[in-house]
Design an enzyme around this catalytic site. Structure first.
Site, PDB file in Angstrom:
ATOM      1  CB  SER A  49      -0.968   0.095   1.215  1.00 49.56           C
ATOM      2  OG  SER A  49      -0.136  -0.294   2.416  1.00 49.56           O
ATOM      3  N   GLY A  51       5.044   3.113  -0.288  1.00 46.13           N
ATOM      4  CA  GLY A  51       6.602   2.759  -0.508  1.00 46.13           C
ATOM      5  C   GLY A  51       6.880   2.018  -1.662  1.00 46.13           C
ATOM      6  CG  PHE A  73      -3.023  -4.070   9.327  1.00 44.68           C
ATOM      7  CD1 PHE A  73      -4.313  -4.344   9.590  1.00 44.68           C
ATOM      8  CD2 PHE A  73      -2.283  -4.351  10.847  1.00 44.68           C
ATOM      9  CE1 PHE A  73      -5.151  -4.581  10.458  1.00 44.68           C
ATOM     10  CE2 PHE A  73      -3.125  -4.706  11.794  1.00 44.68           C
ATOM     11  CZ  PHE A  73      -4.442  -4.652  11.484  1.00 44.68           C
ATOM     12  CB  ALA A 111       0.920  -9.517   6.205  1.00 44.26           C
ATOM     13  CG  LEU A 138       4.798  -6.922   6.754  1.00 41.20           C
ATOM     14  CD1 LEU A 138       3.523  -6.544   5.698  1.00 41.20           C
ATOM     15  CD2 LEU A 138       4.666  -8.327   7.235  1.00 41.20           C
ATOM     16  CE1 TYR A 224      19.850   2.942   2.466  1.00 37.63           C
ATOM     17  CE2 TYR A 224      20.225   2.968   4.645  1.00 37.63           C
ATOM     18  CZ  TYR A 224      20.449   3.669   3.589  1.00 37.63           C
ATOM     19  OH  TYR A 224      21.385   4.534   3.112  1.00 37.63           O
ATOM     20  CE1 TYR A 234      17.660   1.522   8.922  1.00 41.32           C
ATOM     21  CE2 TYR A 234      18.982  -0.188   7.815  1.00 41.32           C
ATOM     22  CZ  TYR A 234      17.727   0.479   7.842  1.00 41.32           C
ATOM     23  OH  TYR A 234      16.986  -0.293   7.322  1.00 41.32           O
ATOM     24  CB  THR A 274       9.735   5.861   4.374  1.00 46.77           C
ATOM     25  OG1 THR A 274      10.742   5.426   5.568  1.00 46.77           O
ATOM     26  CG2 THR A 274      10.197   4.994   2.971  1.00 46.77           C
TER      27      THR A 274
END
Length: 396
Positions: A49, A51, A73, A111, A138, A224, A234, A274
């Protein structure tokens, strides 16, 4: 109602249906402008839905004329309350697919759950028979484990030591120093449980057991890596452990399903604005500097440009899929160019509240952030009375 952006911290509480529709149309036009992709014809997208997931669905449908099922979702609208942007995106996508004569249905639910997996299998059996591509995109901060019933929460923290560096409040442009305390307790295990590869493998097991994976099918999940600058929080932090697990899972899936010639890949994508990345300290500053340089070099890409290139030039290029020494597809290749990273590092040292608007692309960052929620698009009258009660055709 007149719909305006309403902010709380790093979250926008409203979204604009007409703006989300315009966003989807823009992405469709981009894919169509780049020519045919000789890709999969029956595609399942988990996390379809927003990105990269939404862009993957658009690239498949409008690049390859694929039939698509999207799982997500999202929150539908209520009287006087807007839906989540992913709901409006999905409604717009289905409407455009319908106009183009393309099959498109969606499932709204968790999901991670066995119920949604079964619902998806039933839909594939009824309408498509089998799928030849599964995109796993996801992004969720929590996961209720379908077997144990344990609720896992991911954290974005360094491992071992406190991490201190610059960050920016992208609303105000204020550059400041931030310290992030290291993870503790079960933080790593919980983050891997939410963001690692276990659920991806569960999806593949369930689909395979049900006989709805085509011989020679492909599956791809997204990851990523990023620069040395962001490594401690990260790639070498809790989320990095989850991404390591995701990448290892690709090899396990390929090995497990080798008799059906099914192959699993991880695509390493570039840094983009995002909802998730906006809440990660340090990342907004890095992205605003990166955008400035990549735009100057003529190699800047958003989600749809990345996914169109991934599908056309990597996954379905007519030959071998090029991977790095760890078997990963690298569509972050332009971001990670030595010359671009050297320029980012130099600007990073210089960045202050006073000069960021000049040396970085804070305006581009903010514009992309508002675009996530359907705001700031040309051709949309944001002063007009807008119906917030939009339905996703297949979920009426």
């Amino acid at each position: 109602m007149i719909i305006e952006p309403r902010m709380r911290g790093f979250i926008c509480l409203t979204s604009h249906p007409k703006g989300c529709e315009q966003s989807v149309k823009n992405q469709i036009e981009y894919v169509k402008s780049k020519g045919t992709i000789n890709g999969a014809k029956k595609v399942l997208v988990i996390g379809a839905s927003t990105g990269f997931g939404l862009a993957s669905r658009i690239a498949s449908a409008f690049g390859s004329d694929a039939a698509t099922i999207g799982v997500f979702f999202e929150k539908p609208a209520a009287e006087g309350k807007t839906a989540s942007p992913g709901w409006y995106n999905s409604a717009a996508f289905e409407n455009e697919a319908q106009k183009a004569g393309l099959y498109a249905k969606s499932i709204n639910g968790d999901a991670f759950s066995n119920e949604v997996k079964q619902q998806t299998i039933d839909l594939i059996k009824a309408d498509l028979g089998q799928v030849d591509l599964l995109v796993y995109s996801l992004a969720s901060p929590v996961r209720m484990h379908p077997t144990t019933g344990v609720l896992h929460r991911s954290v974005l923290k360094p491992i071992g030591t406190t991490y201190t560096n610059k960050t920016v409040d992208f609303h105000t442009g204020k550059v400041s120093e931030i310290s992030i305390e290291p993870c503790s307790g079960d933080d790593i295990e919980n983050t891997v449980a939410v963001m690692g590869g276990e659920d991806w493998a569960m999806w593949m097991d369930a689909l395979n057991a049900a006989g709805v994976l085509a011989e020679g099918a492909t599956t791809v999940a997204y990851s990523y890596i990023g620069p040395i600058l962001t490594e401690p929080v990260y790639r070498k932090g809790t989320i990095g452990r989850a991404k390591d697990h995701l990448e290892a899972t690709a090899f396990e899936i390929t090995d497990k399903l080798k008799d059906s010639n099914i192959k699993a890949y991880v695509s390493v994508n570039k840094a983009l604005v995002t909802q998730a990345s906006s809440a990660i300290p340090v990342i907004p500053l890095y992205i605003s500097l990166l955008y400035k340089i990549m735009k100057e070099e003529g190699v800047h890409e958003g989600c749809i440009e990345q996914m169109q290139r991934l599908f056309q030039q990597r996954l379905y290029n007519g030959g071998e899929i090029p991977t790095d020494e760890k078997g990963r597809i690298r569509i972050d290749d332009w971001e990670m160019r030595d010359d671009i990273q050297a320029k980012v590092s130099k600007l990073w040292e210089q960045a202050t509240t006073d000069n960021l608007a000049e040396i970085g692309d804070l305006a581009g960052y903010k514009s992309d952030f508002y675009h996530l929620f359907g705001f700031g698009f040309d051709g949309v009258d944001y002063n007009a009375d807008t119906n917030e009660l939009v339905e996703v055709p297949s979920i009426v």
